[in-house]
Design a protein around this motif. Structure first.
Motif, PDB file in Angstrom:
ATOM      1  N   ILE A 211      -1.194-110.243 -45.293  1.00 51.71           N
ATOM      2  CA  ILE A 211      -0.699-111.019 -46.354  1.00 51.71           C
ATOM      3  C   ILE A 211       0.964-111.344 -45.971  1.00 51.71           C
ATOM      4  N   LEU A 212       1.139-112.371 -46.210  1.00 51.41           N
ATOM      5  CA  LEU A 212       2.552-113.148 -46.005  1.00 51.41           C
ATOM      6  C   LEU A 212       3.125-113.215 -47.466  1.00 51.41           C
ATOM      7  N   THR A 213       4.230-112.852 -47.640  1.00 48.05           N
ATOM      8  CA  THR A 213       5.037-113.168 -48.836  1.00 48.05           C
ATOM      9  C   THR A 213       6.465-113.141 -48.779  1.00 48.05           C
ATOM     10  N   PRO A 214       7.084-113.967 -49.679  1.00 44.07           N
ATOM     11  CA  PRO A 214       8.661-113.713 -49.478  1.00 44.07           C
ATOM     12  C   PRO A 214       9.150-112.312 -49.990  1.00 44.07           C
ATOM     13  N   ARG A 215      10.232-111.961 -49.460  1.00 44.08           N
ATOM     14  CA  ARG A 215      10.645-110.464 -49.778  1.00 44.08           C
ATOM     15  C   ARG A 215      10.726-110.311 -51.300  1.00 44.08           C
ATOM     16  N   LYS A 216      11.296-111.315 -52.123  1.00 48.91           N
ATOM     17  CA  LYS A 216      11.603-111.161 -53.340  1.00 48.91           C
ATOM     18  C   LYS A 216      10.303-110.857 -54.221  1.00 48.91           C
ATOM     19  N   ASP A 217       9.165-111.382 -53.562  1.00 54.85           N
ATOM     20  CA  ASP A 217       8.118-110.861 -54.319  1.00 54.85           C
ATOM     21  C   ASP A 217       7.483-109.744 -53.865  1.00 54.85           C
ATOM     22  N   GLU A 218       7.993-108.823 -52.910  1.00 52.06           N
ATOM     23  CA  GLU A 218       7.270-107.681 -52.444  1.00 52.06           C
ATOM     24  C   GLU A 218       6.674-106.946 -53.580  1.00 52.06           C
ATOM     25  N   LEU A 219       7.441-106.319 -54.310  1.00 47.32           N
ATOM     26  CA  LEU A 219       7.032-105.188 -55.236  1.00 47.32           C
ATOM     27  C   LEU A 219       6.110-105.809 -56.103  1.00 47.32           C
ATOM     28  N   LYS A 220       6.163-107.057 -56.603  1.00 46.07           N
ATOM     29  CA  LYS A 220       5.002-107.617 -57.320  1.00 46.07           C
ATOM     30  C   LYS A 220       3.564-107.595 -56.558  1.00 46.07           C
ATOM     31  N   LEU A 221       3.467-107.937 -55.063  1.00 49.62           N
ATOM     32  CA  LEU A 221       2.485-107.904 -54.361  1.00 49.62           C
ATOM     33  C   LEU A 221       1.905-106.493 -54.284  1.00 49.62           C
ATOM     34  N   TYR A 222       2.887-105.673 -54.251  1.00 52.87           N
ATOM     35  CA  TYR A 222       2.393-103.932 -54.229  1.00 52.87           C
ATOM     36  C   TYR A 222       1.802-103.754 -55.469  1.00 52.87           C
ATOM     37  N   ASP A 223       2.420-104.016 -56.444  1.00 49.82           N
ATOM     38  CA  ASP A 223       1.597-103.672 -57.717  1.00 49.82           C
ATOM     39  C   ASP A 223       0.351-104.306 -58.150  1.00 49.82           C
ATOM     40  N   THR A 224       0.334-105.721 -57.547  1.00 48.71           N
ATOM     41  CA  THR A 224      -0.887-106.121 -57.914  1.00 48.71           C
ATOM     42  C   THR A 224      -2.049-105.645 -56.883  1.00 48.71           C
ATOM     43  N   ILE A 225      -1.847-105.400 -55.655  1.00 47.51           N
ATOM     44  CA  ILE A 225      -2.653-104.574 -54.691  1.00 47.51           C
ATOM     45  C   ILE A 225      -3.097-103.103 -55.375  1.00 47.51           C
ATOM     46  N   LYS A 226      -2.048-102.365 -55.793  1.00 47.61           N
ATOM     47  CA  LYS A 226      -2.516-101.118 -56.447  1.00 47.61           C
ATOM     48  C   LYS A 226      -3.312-101.136 -57.802  1.00 47.61           C
ATOM     49  N   GLN A 227      -3.263-102.282 -58.468  1.00 49.77           N
ATOM     50  CA  GLN A 227      -3.963-102.458 -59.721  1.00 49.77           C
ATOM     51  C   GLN A 227      -5.515-102.843 -59.104  1.00 49.77           C
ATOM     52  N   LEU A 228      -5.574-103.537 -57.978  1.00 46.05           N
ATOM     53  CA  LEU A 228      -6.870-104.159 -57.743  1.00 46.05           C
ATOM     54  C   LEU A 228      -7.605-102.856 -56.993  1.00 46.05           C
ATOM     55  N   ASP A 229      -6.795-102.097 -56.420  1.00 42.37           N
ATOM     56  CA  ASP A 229      -7.498-100.955 -55.467  1.00 42.37           C
ATOM     57  C   ASP A 229      -6.242 -99.875 -55.210  1.00 42.37           C
ATOM     58  N   PRO A 230      -6.377 -99.150 -56.316  1.00 37.46           N
ATOM     59  CA  PRO A 230      -5.268 -97.719 -56.334  1.00 37.46           C
ATOM     60  C   PRO A 230      -5.300 -96.975 -54.958  1.00 37.46           C
ATOM     61  N   LYS A 231      -6.441 -97.081 -54.388  1.00 34.32           N
ATOM     62  CA  LYS A 231      -6.531 -96.211 -52.939  1.00 34.32           C
ATOM     63  C   LYS A 231      -6.371 -96.861 -51.732  1.00 34.32           C
ATOM     64  N   ALA A 232      -5.860 -98.182 -51.959  1.00 32.49           N
ATOM     65  CA  ALA A 232      -5.779 -99.110 -50.694  1.00 32.49           C
ATOM     66  C   ALA A 232      -4.339 -98.391 -49.843  1.00 32.49           C
ATOM     67  N   PHE A 233      -4.533 -98.630 -48.606  1.00 32.76           N
ATOM     68  CA  PHE A 233      -3.504 -98.241 -47.676  1.00 32.76           C
ATOM     69  C   PHE A 233      -2.818 -99.520 -47.165  1.00 32.76           C
ATOM     70  N   ILE A 234      -1.462 -99.398 -47.702  1.00 34.24           N
ATOM     71  CA  ILE A 234      -0.747-100.604 -47.512  1.00 34.24           C
ATOM     72  C   ILE A 234       0.537-100.236 -46.325  1.00 34.24           C
ATOM     73  N   ILE A 235       0.629-100.989 -45.430  1.00 31.23           N
ATOM     74  CA  ILE A 235       1.699-101.234 -44.508  1.00 31.23           C
ATOM     75  C   ILE A 235       2.376-102.392 -44.514  1.00 31.23           C
ATOM     76  N   SER A 236       4.016-102.500 -44.317  1.00 34.16           N
ATOM     77  CA  SER A 236       4.516-103.602 -44.431  1.00 34.16           C
ATOM     78  C   SER A 236       5.662-103.654 -43.294  1.00 34.16           C
ATOM     79  N   TYR A 237       5.846-105.011 -42.805  1.00 34.57           N
ATOM     80  CA  TYR A 237       6.899-105.244 -41.863  1.00 34.57           C
ATOM     81  C   TYR A 237       7.623-106.511 -42.041  1.00 34.57           C
TER      82      TYR A 237
END
Length: 175
Positions: free
Chosen positions: A128-154
């Protein structure tokens, strides 16, 4: 005492500009970084001149050092607020999830997904590609959809092509 406060304040401002200039340079904003550096060097010369003119005053050197440290913190905080650039987030779901990519695309994120195999079986993988300003919002969305998701960002160094880049340039994202 006034000299100590002046040196302290000058160094906070100088190092804040220095930190922001470095980050701008690393993110590819050369011309803005050059403009910031012109202001930075004037502040630096004035502050260092005050310290060198009064080297026998230990409190001036201490004020210079403490101002430097606080300037780094302030510059970093400002950069966090600016949130320049983009991040790429790799997500591996806990189970096969065919809905998450569509839900994320509907929110405006650029998502490429594929099937994956993990230690405990089949998974869904996404980039997933996103502006850095939306990074935390993306993490929250992913965690709501799948609390056990494995997430790595760079942070990607170069982005070229794709529909998402065109959408960002036109300002059509996240509306």
């Amino acid at each position: 005492m006034t000299m100590v406060l002046i040196i302290f304040a000058i160094n906070i401002v100088y190092v804040t500009f220095f930190t922001i200039r470095m980050i701008l340079t690393l993110k590819g904003y050369r011309y803005i970084a050059a403009a910031v550096s012109m202001v930075e060097v004037v502040i630096y010369v004035v502050g260092l001149g005050l310290v060198l003119d009064n080297l026998n005053e230990i409190q001036n050197i201490i004020a210079y050092a403490v101002g430097y440290g606080i300037g780094v913190i302030i510059g970093s905080k400002i950069e966090e607020k600016l949130a320049l650039g983009y991040i790429t987030v790799n997500v591996i779901t806990a189970d096969v999830d065919y809905e998450m990519p569509k839900l994320l695309r509907d929110k405006g994120y650029g998502v490429t997904d594929w099937s994956a195999n993990g230690l405990e079986g089949r998974r869904s993988a996404m980039q997933i590609l996103t502006p850095r300003k939306d990074e935390l919002k993306l993490y929250d969305t992913i965690k709501q959809l799948d609390p056990k998701a494995f997430i790595i960002s760079y942070e990607p160094k170069t982005i070229h092509g794709g529909f998402w880049v065109k959408s960002v340039r036109r300002g059509n994202l996240f509306k």
